[in-house]
Design a protein around this motif. Structure first.
Motif, PDB file in Angstrom:
ATOM      1  N   ASP A  52      -1.839  -5.698   5.885  1.00 53.64           N
ATOM      2  CA  ASP A  52      -2.695  -5.476   7.092  1.00 53.64           C
ATOM      3  C   ASP A  52      -1.770  -4.529   8.008  1.00 53.64           C
ATOM      4  O   ASP A  52      -2.089  -3.678   8.569  1.00 53.64           O
ATOM      5  CB  ASP A  52      -3.158  -6.776   7.957  1.00 53.64           C
ATOM      6  CG  ASP A  52      -4.146  -7.406   6.664  1.00 53.64           C
ATOM      7  OD1 ASP A  52      -5.383  -7.117   7.224  1.00 53.64           O
ATOM      8  OD2 ASP A  52      -3.723  -8.276   6.153  1.00 53.64           O
ATOM      9  N   THR A  83     -10.711  -0.506   2.526  1.00 54.50           N
ATOM     10  CA  THR A  83     -11.472  -1.591   3.368  1.00 54.50           C
ATOM     11  C   THR A  83     -11.902  -2.850   2.463  1.00 54.50           C
ATOM     12  O   THR A  83     -12.340  -2.789   1.426  1.00 54.50           O
ATOM     13  CB  THR A  83     -12.873  -1.082   3.974  1.00 54.50           C
ATOM     14  OG1 THR A  83     -12.411   0.397   4.630  1.00 54.50           O
ATOM     15  CG2 THR A  83     -13.339  -2.030   4.739  1.00 54.50           C
ATOM     16  N   THR A 104      -7.874  -5.541   3.574  1.00 58.82           N
ATOM     17  CA  THR A 104      -7.016  -5.706   4.764  1.00 58.82           C
ATOM     18  C   THR A 104      -7.972  -6.011   5.887  1.00 58.82           C
ATOM     19  O   THR A 104      -8.016  -5.118   6.693  1.00 58.82           O
ATOM     20  CB  THR A 104      -5.959  -4.482   5.105  1.00 58.82           C
ATOM     21  OG1 THR A 104      -6.978  -3.274   5.156  1.00 58.82           O
ATOM     22  CG2 THR A 104      -5.053  -4.239   3.995  1.00 58.82           C
ATOM     23  N   GLN A 124      -0.194   2.907   9.193  1.00 58.67           N
ATOM     24  CA  GLN A 124      -0.431   3.975   8.527  1.00 58.67           C
ATOM     25  C   GLN A 124      -1.702   4.876   9.293  1.00 58.67           C
ATOM     26  O   GLN A 124      -1.733   5.968   9.756  1.00 58.67           O
ATOM     27  CB  GLN A 124      -0.857   3.915   7.228  1.00 58.67           C
ATOM     28  CG  GLN A 124       0.379   3.584   6.079  1.00 58.67           C
ATOM     29  CD  GLN A 124      -0.301   3.511   4.635  1.00 58.67           C
ATOM     30  OE1 GLN A 124      -0.291   4.321   3.983  1.00 58.67           O
ATOM     31  NE2 GLN A 124      -0.418   2.129   4.259  1.00 58.67           N
ATOM     32  N   HIS A 125      -2.512   3.971   9.686  1.00 55.85           N
ATOM     33  CA  HIS A 125      -3.671   4.360  10.480  1.00 55.85           C
ATOM     34  C   HIS A 125      -3.304   4.921  11.828  1.00 55.85           C
ATOM     35  O   HIS A 125      -3.686   6.109  12.117  1.00 55.85           O
ATOM     36  CB  HIS A 125      -4.989   3.282  10.535  1.00 55.85           C
ATOM     37  CG  HIS A 125      -6.056   3.738  11.444  1.00 55.85           C
ATOM     38  ND1 HIS A 125      -7.103   4.656  10.978  1.00 55.85           N
ATOM     39  CD2 HIS A 125      -6.378   3.485  12.779  1.00 55.85           C
ATOM     40  CE1 HIS A 125      -7.856   4.832  11.800  1.00 55.85           C
ATOM     41  NE2 HIS A 125      -7.474   4.400  12.976  1.00 55.85           N
ATOM     42  N   ARG A 136      -8.182  -1.464  13.506  1.00 56.04           N
ATOM     43  CA  ARG A 136      -8.590  -0.359  13.619  1.00 56.04           C
ATOM     44  C   ARG A 136      -9.761  -0.204  14.587  1.00 56.04           C
ATOM     45  O   ARG A 136      -9.701   1.028  15.329  1.00 56.04           O
ATOM     46  CB  ARG A 136      -8.707   0.179  12.085  1.00 56.04           C
ATOM     47  CG  ARG A 136      -7.490   0.487  11.473  1.00 56.04           C
ATOM     48  CD  ARG A 136      -7.854   1.579  10.200  1.00 56.04           C
ATOM     49  NE  ARG A 136      -8.568   0.908   9.266  1.00 56.04           N
ATOM     50  CZ  ARG A 136      -8.196   0.219   8.072  1.00 56.04           C
ATOM     51  NH1 ARG A 136      -6.991   0.140   7.811  1.00 56.04           N
ATOM     52  NH2 ARG A 136      -8.904  -0.400   7.384  1.00 56.04           N
ATOM     53  N   ALA A 139      -1.252  -1.153   6.674  1.00 58.97           N
ATOM     54  CA  ALA A 139      -2.361  -0.495   6.700  1.00 58.97           C
ATOM     55  C   ALA A 139      -2.743  -0.002   8.066  1.00 58.97           C
ATOM     56  O   ALA A 139      -3.471   1.199   8.389  1.00 58.97           O
ATOM     57  CB  ALA A 139      -3.794  -1.198   6.249  1.00 58.97           C
ATOM     58  N   ALA A 160      -6.288  -5.529   9.410  1.00 55.60           N
ATOM     59  CA  ALA A 160      -6.434  -4.259   9.979  1.00 55.60           C
ATOM     60  C   ALA A 160      -7.685  -3.231  10.109  1.00 55.60           C
ATOM     61  O   ALA A 160      -7.625  -2.772  10.874  1.00 55.60           O
ATOM     62  CB  ALA A 160      -5.336  -3.410   8.646  1.00 55.60           C
ATOM     63  N   ASP A 161      -8.522  -3.948   9.108  1.00 59.71           N
ATOM     64  CA  ASP A 161      -9.794  -3.171   9.630  1.00 59.71           C
ATOM     65  C   ASP A 161     -10.353  -3.477  11.063  1.00 59.71           C
ATOM     66  O   ASP A 161     -11.001  -2.644  11.497  1.00 59.71           O
ATOM     67  CB  ASP A 161     -10.928  -3.843   8.581  1.00 59.71           C
ATOM     68  CG  ASP A 161     -10.778  -3.299   6.972  1.00 59.71           C
ATOM     69  OD1 ASP A 161      -9.791  -2.464   7.153  1.00 59.71           O
ATOM     70  OD2 ASP A 161     -11.085  -3.944   6.248  1.00 59.71           O
ATOM     71  N   VAL A 177       0.760  -1.069   0.072  1.00 65.19           N
ATOM     72  CA  VAL A 177      -0.040  -0.010  -0.083  1.00 65.19           C
ATOM     73  C   VAL A 177       0.962   1.178  -0.045  1.00 65.19           C
ATOM     74  O   VAL A 177       1.987   1.119   0.406  1.00 65.19           O
ATOM     75  CB  VAL A 177      -0.943  -0.088   1.256  1.00 65.19           C
ATOM     76  CG1 VAL A 177      -1.909  -1.006   1.233  1.00 65.19           C
ATOM     77  CG2 VAL A 177      -0.117   0.074   2.577  1.00 65.19           C
ATOM     78  N   THR A 195      -5.237   5.092   5.440  1.00 71.10           N
ATOM     79  CA  THR A 195      -5.803   3.575   5.348  1.00 71.10           C
ATOM     80  C   THR A 195      -5.452   2.965   4.027  1.00 71.10           C
ATOM     81  O   THR A 195      -5.373   3.628   2.924  1.00 71.10           O
ATOM     82  CB  THR A 195      -7.304   3.496   5.698  1.00 71.10           C
ATOM     83  OG1 THR A 195      -7.987   4.230   4.799  1.00 71.10           O
ATOM     84  CG2 THR A 195      -7.553   4.179   7.240  1.00 71.10           C
ATOM     85  N   ALA A 196      -5.687   1.550   3.995  1.00 70.90           N
ATOM     86  CA  ALA A 196      -5.614   0.746   2.744  1.00 70.90           C
ATOM     87  C   ALA A 196      -7.197   0.808   2.612  1.00 70.90           C
ATOM     88  O   ALA A 196      -8.045   1.264   3.253  1.00 70.90           O
ATOM     89  CB  ALA A 196      -5.166  -0.492   2.867  1.00 70.90           C
TER      90      ALA A 196
END
Length: 406
Positions: A375, A232, A235, A381-382, A242, A378, A238-239, A223, A229-230
């Protein structure tokens, strides 16, 4: 380098049959040939080797973790005897030790807790959130769920006389569970810390929800490194994470620590990271099986038959010999030990390539990105975006403020 953490497999069997267990349901099946219990002679030799290593490397202290299987299957008598051998031996050698134990919580009875209190053993308990989420995977061999028994054990652990032993909870992420409901269910027992664990998997045997990535190992960072974010759905882990991070981070006061998030926050701020799951810190642990054989991190069991084995044992070898093992040297070499894809990624200092076991693929070994590569990117990054926004608000006269130098 030196080792600081010694994981002792004091009982090689378990009273639960969790379907995601990396010991009993993965590629390595060596547990079947191990003695059920670590006997006193093995424990005494472990003490000699740990003391030898600690003195040679001038370590200020060591950590000894009782593990399994399920370590509390020893019962109060054998558990107390083993802890006595370990504690007395290290004290006589002048080596300060911190004891801890990982348990499924079912056997946290008053007599067991009295032994743990006497030897000042920190206790971490596996709990996967709500009753439904927990019992989906953490079941007894005959199929019954374990949530009720675990909560009873936790209730005893958090009682005033034992509360100081409570080290925290370990929760394996399940995409089928609501992330915020899971987190709030964990909070109910007031844990001082939570470890959110990604299910073990490799490029050959991907974790649940990532089967579409089988054999599609990325050759470039997955990413963009700018942006929060990447997309939804691409990932899923990651979702999920988050959702927990935002609930935890936005709480009006500190409710608990979450190791993964705290480590990643330290990483994006340029601080030191001290876990094997993310970051570039060198490996500092060795595993001793019930028969005295020395292994690498037992998460490697998910890779292939015999992956954790070193051919070493505490009777013939020192812990310095472990440091010469090729996979240990690779894990301790920081960014140099990673593959070319990770080497080109600006997030490598924070991600560290992910957990070593999760990088495995037949043919290329462990010189790959983690199966959770996208994941992790992402999620980092978040977290970076949230932290950067708060720092900018706290320093309005420094509009160029950023983290990680990007």
């Amino acid at each position: 380098m030196s080792l600081r953490q010694f994981i002792l497999k004091v009982h090689s069997r378990c009273n639960l049959d969790c379907d995601y267990c990396y010991v009993y349901h993965s590629a390595d099946t060596s547990w079947q040939a191990k003695p059920r219990v670590m006997d006193v002679a093995v424990a005494e030799q472990v003490v000699r080797r740990v003391a030898e290593h600690a003195v040679a490397h001038r370590l200020p202290d060591v950590r000894v973790v009782l593990h399994g299987g399920e370590p509390l299957l020893l019962g109060a008598g054998q558990l107390g005897e083993l802890l006595g051998v370990l504690g007395r031996g290290l004290a006589e050698a002048g080596v300060p030790v911190r004891f801890s134990l990982q348990t499924n919580g079912v056997l946290l009875t008053p007599d067991i807790l009295d032994v743990l209190r006497r030897h000042r053993v920190g206790v971490s308990v596996s709990l996967d959130g709500t009753r439904a989420g927990h019992d989906r995977h953490r079941r007894f061999p005959k199929g019954g769920g374990s949530h009720g028994q675990v909560m009873s054990g936790l209730a005893r652990l958090v009682a005033p006389e034992y509360r100081h032993l409570y080290a925290g909870l370990l929760c394996t992420v399940d995409l089928a569970n609501d992330p915020v409901e899971t987190y709030e269910a964990l909070l109910a027992s007031r844990p001082p810390r939570i470890d959110l664990l990604l299910p073990h998997g490799t490029w050959e045997t991907p974790p649940p929800g990532l089967a579409f990535r089988r054999r599609r190992i990325p050759t470039a960072p997955p990413v963009a490194t700018r942006g929060a974010t990447a997309r939804t759905g691409r990932t899923p882990y990651a979702d999920w994470l988050r959702g927990v991070f935002d609930r935890w981070y936005d709480a009006p006061g500190r409710e608990t620590g979450i190791r993964l998030f705290e480590e990643l926050m330290a990483g994006v701020l340029g601080g030191a990271m001290r876990t094997e799951s993310v970051g570039l810190a060198p490996a500092t642990l060795a595993v001793v099986e019930t028969d005295g054989s020395i292994e690498q991190s037992d998460s490697l069991k998910v890779a292939y038959e015999g992956a954790p084995e070193t051919g070493l044992d505490v009777f013939r070898h020192s812990f310095d010999d472990v440091l010469d093992e090729p996979l240990v040297r690779q894990r301790q070499s920081g960014a140099v030990g990673l593959g070319p894809t990770c080497g080109r990624c600006p997030l490598v200092a924070v991600c560290g390539g992910g957990l070593f076991a999760h990088r495995y693929a037949p043919g290329s070994g462990f010189r790959n990105p983690s199966v959770y590569c996208a994941d992790l990117a992402a999620l980092i990054q978040h977290i970076r975006s949230r932290v950067r926004a708060d720092l900018a608000r706290a320093s309005p006269h420094r509009p160029g403020l950023d983290v990680m130098g990007t």
